[in-house]
Design an enzyme around this catalytic site. Sequence first.
Site, PDB file in Angstrom:
ATOM      1  N   GLU A 216      37.192  -0.157  38.953  1.00 34.29           N
ATOM      2  CA  GLU A 216      38.101   0.655  39.767  1.00 34.29           C
ATOM      3  C   GLU A 216      37.664   2.095  39.576  1.00 34.29           C
ATOM      4  O   GLU A 216      38.002   2.727  38.580  1.00 34.29           O
ATOM      5  CB  GLU A 216      39.553   0.446  39.305  1.00 34.29           C
ATOM      6  CG  GLU A 216      40.051  -0.992  39.432  1.00 34.29           C
ATOM      7  CD  GLU A 216      40.262  -1.399  40.887  1.00 34.29           C
ATOM      8  OE1 GLU A 216      40.508  -0.528  41.740  1.00 34.29           O
ATOM      9  OE2 GLU A 216      40.175  -2.614  41.169  1.00 34.29           O
ATOM     10  N   CYS A 250      43.315   9.132  41.519  1.00 35.22           N
ATOM     11  CA  CYS A 250      42.055   8.631  42.081  1.00 35.22           C
ATOM     12  C   CYS A 250      42.083   8.583  43.602  1.00 35.22           C
ATOM     13  O   CYS A 250      41.064   8.780  44.242  1.00 35.22           O
ATOM     14  CB  CYS A 250      41.756   7.246  41.522  1.00 35.22           C
ATOM     15  SG  CYS A 250      43.088   6.083  41.756  1.00 35.22           S
TER      16      CYS A 250
HETATM   17  P1  NAD Z   1      35.917   8.521  32.651  1.00 31.13           P
HETATM   18  O1  NAD Z   1      34.995   7.594  33.378  1.00 31.13           O
HETATM   19  O2  NAD Z   1      35.337   9.764  32.082  1.00 31.13           O
HETATM   20  O3  NAD Z   1      36.629   7.751  31.450  1.00 31.13           O
HETATM   21  C1  NAD Z   1      37.247   6.504  31.614  1.00 31.13           C
HETATM   22  C2  NAD Z   1      37.165   5.743  30.314  1.00 31.13           C
HETATM   23  O4  NAD Z   1      35.791   5.567  29.965  1.00 31.13           O
HETATM   24  C3  NAD Z   1      37.837   6.443  29.133  1.00 31.13           C
HETATM   25  O5  NAD Z   1      38.549   5.461  28.397  1.00 31.13           O
HETATM   26  C4  NAD Z   1      36.680   7.055  28.367  1.00 31.13           C
HETATM   27  O6  NAD Z   1      36.955   7.131  26.983  1.00 31.13           O
HETATM   28  C5  NAD Z   1      35.552   6.075  28.652  1.00 31.13           C
HETATM   29  N1  NAD Z   1      34.209   6.689  28.624  1.00 31.13           N
HETATM   30  C6  NAD Z   1      33.854   7.947  28.987  1.00 31.13           C
HETATM   31  N2  NAD Z   1      32.529   8.142  28.840  1.00 31.13           N
HETATM   32  C7  NAD Z   1      32.033   6.975  28.367  1.00 31.13           C
HETATM   33  C8  NAD Z   1      30.702   6.536  28.017  1.00 31.13           C
HETATM   34  N3  NAD Z   1      29.632   7.313  28.146  1.00 31.13           N
HETATM   35  N4  NAD Z   1      30.563   5.266  27.577  1.00 31.13           N
HETATM   36  C9  NAD Z   1      31.615   4.439  27.474  1.00 31.13           C
HETATM   37  N5  NAD Z   1      32.889   4.815  27.789  1.00 31.13           N
HETATM   38  C10 NAD Z   1      33.100   6.051  28.219  1.00 31.13           C
HETATM   39  O7  NAD Z   1      37.068   8.823  33.672  1.00 31.13           O
HETATM   40  P2  NAD Z   1      38.357   9.720  33.462  1.00 31.13           P
HETATM   41  O8  NAD Z   1      37.959  11.160  33.446  1.00 31.13           O
HETATM   42  O9  NAD Z   1      39.172   9.213  32.333  1.00 31.13           O
HETATM   43  O10 NAD Z   1      39.126   9.394  34.834  1.00 31.13           O
HETATM   44  C11 NAD Z   1      38.786  10.016  36.017  1.00 31.13           C
HETATM   45  C12 NAD Z   1      38.011   9.117  36.954  1.00 31.13           C
HETATM   46  O11 NAD Z   1      38.647   7.866  37.069  1.00 31.13           O
HETATM   47  C13 NAD Z   1      37.970   9.670  38.373  1.00 31.13           C
HETATM   48  O12 NAD Z   1      36.691   9.449  38.922  1.00 31.13           O
HETATM   49  C14 NAD Z   1      39.014   8.857  39.104  1.00 31.13           C
HETATM   50  O13 NAD Z   1      38.854   8.792  40.500  1.00 31.13           O
HETATM   51  C15 NAD Z   1      38.844   7.536  38.448  1.00 31.13           C
HETATM   52  N6  NAD Z   1      40.047   6.724  38.597  1.00 31.13           N
HETATM   53  C16 NAD Z   1      40.003   5.622  39.385  1.00 31.13           C
HETATM   54  C17 NAD Z   1      41.155   4.878  39.566  1.00 31.13           C
HETATM   55  C18 NAD Z   1      41.177   3.641  40.436  1.00 31.13           C
HETATM   56  O14 NAD Z   1      42.173   2.938  40.404  1.00 31.13           O
HETATM   57  N7  NAD Z   1      40.147   3.365  41.197  1.00 31.13           N
HETATM   58  C19 NAD Z   1      42.321   5.240  38.924  1.00 31.13           C
HETATM   59  C20 NAD Z   1      42.315   6.377  38.118  1.00 31.13           C
HETATM   60  C21 NAD Z   1      41.164   7.107  37.947  1.00 31.13           C
END
Ligand code: NAD
Length: 459
Positions: A216, A250
């Site tokens: 997602e 998102c």
């Molecule tokens: P992110 O991808 O930075 O982090 C998400 C998760 O991944 C966190 O738990 C984080 O600790 C982990 N993470 C970060 N870097 C990592 C790595 N290198 N290796 C492994 N894990 C890692 O995203 P965010 O800043 O927390 O959220 C924002 C993003 O999420 C936006 O792009 C938004 O559109 C998207 N989002 C999508 C939905 C949906 O339902 N489609 C919902 C909410 C947010």
Amino acid sequence: MMNDTANETILNIINSQKEFYATGQTRSAAFRIENLKKFKKAIKQYEERISDALNTDLHKSDKEAYLTEISIVNQEIDLHIKKIRRWMKSKWVSTPLHLLPSKSRIYYEPLGVSLIIAPWNYPFQLLMNPLVGVISAGCCAVLKPSPYTPTVASVMENLIKETFPENYISIAQGGRKVNTFLLDQHFDVIFYTGSPAVGKIVMKAASEHLTPVILELGGKSPCIVDKEANIDRAAKRIAWGKTINAGQTCIAPDYVFAHNDIKNKLIERLTFHLRNFYGENIKESKYYPRIVNDKAMERLEKLMKHGDIMFGGDFDATERFIAPTIIDNVKPEYPVMQEEIFGPILPIMTYENINEAIQYINENEKPLAFYYFGKNRKAKEVLAKTTSGGGCINDTLMHITNHKLPFGGVGNSGMGKYHGYQSFLAFSNQRAIVSTPTFIDMPFKYVPFKFFNSIRKII
Ligand code: NAD
């Protein structure tokens, strides 16, 4: 900050879940319903603590916390309790002539031990809503909340620990290092919500074990306001969709494409509604959330540097406050159009002919959401020429609230859907079984392929 869960603890949890899953106890309808009910009861008991934690971490008001996080999970649980017996029943499907007298059936079996990784923007809902699917499909789960909303993460840990045994559902805390370790393990399914960049890391890790993934993700969700639109309504609904959770949503409308003729009126009405929602001093409004951390503040500040600010533009780093900001005269090459904004900044671009907007949208990554304001007939045309995971005609965000609609992205904005029945399917294996009687044995499939010419006529 929360302490990282140790690698050894994680391994013990996964092994104990695999053992528990193998006993078959998670599979009965009674077990699933009992645990969904327990889950609902726990959320009720924790409601105030969840709401307070959302206020501490993101300055979400109790009403916003209820409407966009708690109530969504509650409704999802209710639906699954009501429907699970029907959903999990195996289903006959028709059998083609060449297979008769065999019969064909789909069995829905749980995928097994799952991993759910959630982001910080809706930290409760985005971890707990997929968990409803886990329970209803008969799986086990390790949950991994985002460390950026530590108060919510800690409340959720207490809720999970108090409600479920660790060998069934458990929570691991930590950042990137813990995620990387978790992703190295062999799960039966991974449900990840977050950015497309990390989505790629998740998918790469999953490929090592050929683990199915539901991703997602995010990206820039466009919003077209056509000249025939009801401009006041459009402005109100866009202003709302862009400022819920201070734009850290998102499916928030990322940018607006306005028809030249109505752009000025749209900006005037957006300004009016933003003032109306949050008052003259927006920082004082108890309904206006904050930006998650300093890093996000710095990133957003840079996005406001180009174009003409028509409203807002104020920020206060000490409070992590950024006012809703409307930027006019935006060009595609500006930084604000190069990345997902994920904050309360609304750039406005214009078009004369709708095809210009469509072409721009199609030249970029496939969006998670797509919004069109205008007449229905034209909306159909525009939908037919574009793509997205979901969206609305004459509204923003609301498609997420209908659990009969599959929720998810397409291409760069994700793969796999959930919510309602789709959540049950996301954590299930649809096992396809043909059952053949032994009183007769059709000769066609055996060498030397008797009656080949007759069979050729039907297959
Ligand atoms: P992110 O991808 O930075 O982090 C998400 C998760 O991944 C966190 O738990 C984080 O600790 C982990 N993470 C970060 N870097 C990592 C790595 N290198 N290796 C492994 N894990 C890692 O995203 P965010 O800043 O927390 O959220 C924002 C993003 O999420 C936006 O792009 C938004 O559109 C998207 N989002 C999508 C939905 C949906 O339902 N489609 C919902 C909410 C947010």
